[in-house]
Write an enzyme that holds these catalytic residues in place. Sequence first.
Site, PDB file in Angstrom:
ATOM      1  N   ARG A  50      41.958 120.246 -23.707  1.00 14.77           N
ATOM      2  CA  ARG A  50      41.369 121.344 -22.922  1.00 14.77           C
ATOM      3  C   ARG A  50      42.343 122.520 -22.850  1.00 14.77           C
ATOM      4  O   ARG A  50      43.334 122.478 -22.127  1.00 14.77           O
ATOM      5  CB  ARG A  50      41.048 120.848 -21.513  1.00 14.77           C
ATOM      6  CG  ARG A  50      40.527 121.917 -20.588  1.00 14.77           C
ATOM      7  CD  ARG A  50      39.144 122.400 -20.924  1.00 14.77           C
ATOM      8  NE  ARG A  50      38.136 121.350 -20.702  1.00 14.77           N
ATOM      9  CZ  ARG A  50      36.892 121.423 -21.202  1.00 14.77           C
ATOM     10  NH1 ARG A  50      36.511 122.462 -21.934  1.00 14.77           N
ATOM     11  NH2 ARG A  50      36.034 120.445 -20.976  1.00 14.77           N
ATOM     12  N   GLN A  52      29.336 117.281 -28.267  1.00 17.64           N
ATOM     13  CA  GLN A  52      29.319 118.750 -28.220  1.00 17.64           C
ATOM     14  C   GLN A  52      30.427 119.325 -29.118  1.00 17.64           C
ATOM     15  O   GLN A  52      31.523 118.784 -29.206  1.00 17.64           O
ATOM     16  CB  GLN A  52      29.514 119.152 -26.750  1.00 17.64           C
ATOM     17  CG  GLN A  52      30.068 120.523 -26.510  1.00 17.64           C
ATOM     18  CD  GLN A  52      29.257 121.325 -25.486  1.00 17.64           C
ATOM     19  OE1 GLN A  52      28.033 121.304 -25.485  1.00 17.64           O
ATOM     20  NE2 GLN A  52      29.938 122.033 -24.628  1.00 17.64           N
ATOM     21  N   ARG A  89      37.412 118.883 -33.823  1.00 15.97           N
ATOM     22  CA  ARG A  89      38.413 118.981 -32.759  1.00 15.97           C
ATOM     23  C   ARG A  89      38.909 117.627 -32.260  1.00 15.97           C
ATOM     24  O   ARG A  89      39.835 117.598 -31.440  1.00 15.97           O
ATOM     25  CB  ARG A  89      37.890 119.830 -31.589  1.00 15.97           C
ATOM     26  CG  ARG A  89      36.741 119.226 -30.815  1.00 15.97           C
ATOM     27  CD  ARG A  89      36.363 120.107 -29.615  1.00 15.97           C
ATOM     28  NE  ARG A  89      35.196 119.576 -28.906  1.00 15.97           N
ATOM     29  CZ  ARG A  89      34.831 119.957 -27.694  1.00 15.97           C
ATOM     30  NH1 ARG A  89      35.499 120.900 -27.059  1.00 15.97           N
ATOM     31  NH2 ARG A  89      33.761 119.446 -27.118  1.00 15.97           N
ATOM     32  N   HIS A 103      37.838 128.446 -30.543  1.00 17.73           N
ATOM     33  CA  HIS A 103      37.418 128.517 -29.127  1.00 17.73           C
ATOM     34  C   HIS A 103      38.644 128.808 -28.253  1.00 17.73           C
ATOM     35  O   HIS A 103      39.088 127.973 -27.454  1.00 17.73           O
ATOM     36  CB  HIS A 103      36.814 127.144 -28.796  1.00 17.73           C
ATOM     37  CG  HIS A 103      36.047 127.033 -27.525  1.00 17.73           C
ATOM     38  ND1 HIS A 103      36.579 127.320 -26.288  1.00 17.73           N
ATOM     39  CD2 HIS A 103      34.776 126.617 -27.292  1.00 17.73           C
ATOM     40  CE1 HIS A 103      35.666 127.084 -25.356  1.00 17.73           C
ATOM     41  NE2 HIS A 103      34.556 126.651 -25.939  1.00 17.73           N
ATOM     42  N   ASP A 134      29.121 132.925 -19.738  1.00 17.85           N
ATOM     43  CA  ASP A 134      29.012 132.087 -20.943  1.00 17.85           C
ATOM     44  C   ASP A 134      28.054 132.814 -21.896  1.00 17.85           C
ATOM     45  O   ASP A 134      26.836 132.706 -21.759  1.00 17.85           O
ATOM     46  CB  ASP A 134      28.489 130.690 -20.552  1.00 17.85           C
ATOM     47  CG  ASP A 134      28.725 129.665 -21.653  1.00 17.85           C
ATOM     48  OD1 ASP A 134      29.056 130.073 -22.782  1.00 17.85           O
ATOM     49  OD2 ASP A 134      28.555 128.459 -21.375  1.00 17.85           O
ATOM     50  N   GLU A 163      36.195 133.751 -28.024  1.00 19.53           N
ATOM     51  CA  GLU A 163      36.082 132.843 -29.160  1.00 19.53           C
ATOM     52  C   GLU A 163      35.477 133.590 -30.353  1.00 19.53           C
ATOM     53  O   GLU A 163      34.533 134.356 -30.175  1.00 19.53           O
ATOM     54  CB  GLU A 163      35.177 131.672 -28.773  1.00 19.53           C
ATOM     55  CG  GLU A 163      35.544 131.071 -27.426  1.00 19.53           C
ATOM     56  CD  GLU A 163      34.462 130.149 -26.856  1.00 19.53           C
ATOM     57  OE1 GLU A 163      33.677 129.597 -27.659  1.00 19.53           O
ATOM     58  OE2 GLU A 163      34.391 130.003 -25.639  1.00 19.53           O
TER      59      GLU A 163
END
Length: 300
Positions: free
Chosen positions: A75, A93, A98, A167, A212, A271
């Site tokens: 994170r 997701q 990643r 991201h 978002d 991002e």
Amino acid sequence: MATSESKVKEKPEVIGRVTFLDGQGELPMLEISTAWSTVEIYLHGAHVTQFKKRDEPPLLFLSQCSRFVEGQPIRGGIPVIFPWFGAREGLAQHGFARVKAWDLKEFVPAPDGSVSVRLRLPAGPEAAGFPAFTADYIVTVNQSLTLQLVITNQSRDAEFSFENCLHTYFEVADVTAISLGGLKGLSYLDKVAGFVEKTETSDALRIASEVDRIYQNTTGTVEILDPRLGRKIRVEKQGSASTVVWNPWIAKAQQMSDFGDEEYERMVCVESGNVASNSISLPPGGSSTLTVKLSSETLK
Ligand code: TA6
């Protein structure tokens, strides 16, 4: 005379170097030092967790609550999102890139003091539903940080459709005091409002609630002005038609088990990638490169 003097000054005092370390959770990590900066990269997710210039606070936000375990994303820093962005039915997701351990292929210290490393996503069962492809990630470190994600369709006869996104989580002093420039006039999908399409009207976007947004059809630079920290960050990109801006704000922060309740105050994600209607379709043999350059300057 002036020329030779300035040449001497430009010459880096430290030759770039790469050190292999055990990172958090004992995951393998590379630490890169140059005359201007240091970077940390985990092989897990090819995840850059920090970029720090010698005379500045860290550029990237990394959560104090992040997990550092196989199979789970880190994170903060720069998660590499590929081959899909967001939710996909029955699947994790933001794709599998990643959460896989990438292979280190090479590192190249250049005569000008820069250091580049190249990582490659290993083949695995997660990619079985896709045409054959390779994914390389090249990280170049000097006064700035340049990231290149190169996807090549290795199939002889099938199109390869995918989304990608770097991201990036930026460290800010106080998210309510920053402003984001470079978005005015763009259309965006507002995830907070159920993906309704809207148009950005702000010259300098301020954040005072959950944000978002997927800005579409934009190749432009975004600038993050952080007056409290006295810093301006530039996010420049090529081969990217989408920019995503995210801050989870209070309620979402509380719902995330790997993110501190108050950490939303110190971060913003800007991002760069190709997502939603800007996803990429490569013909057999085709290749695409997403390049993002992160740089910063201290405000006088
Ligand atoms: O890029 C923004 C976003 O897609 C948000 O919707 C948000 O929930 C976030 O990324 C973080 O996703 P993650 O899977 O890392 O929790």
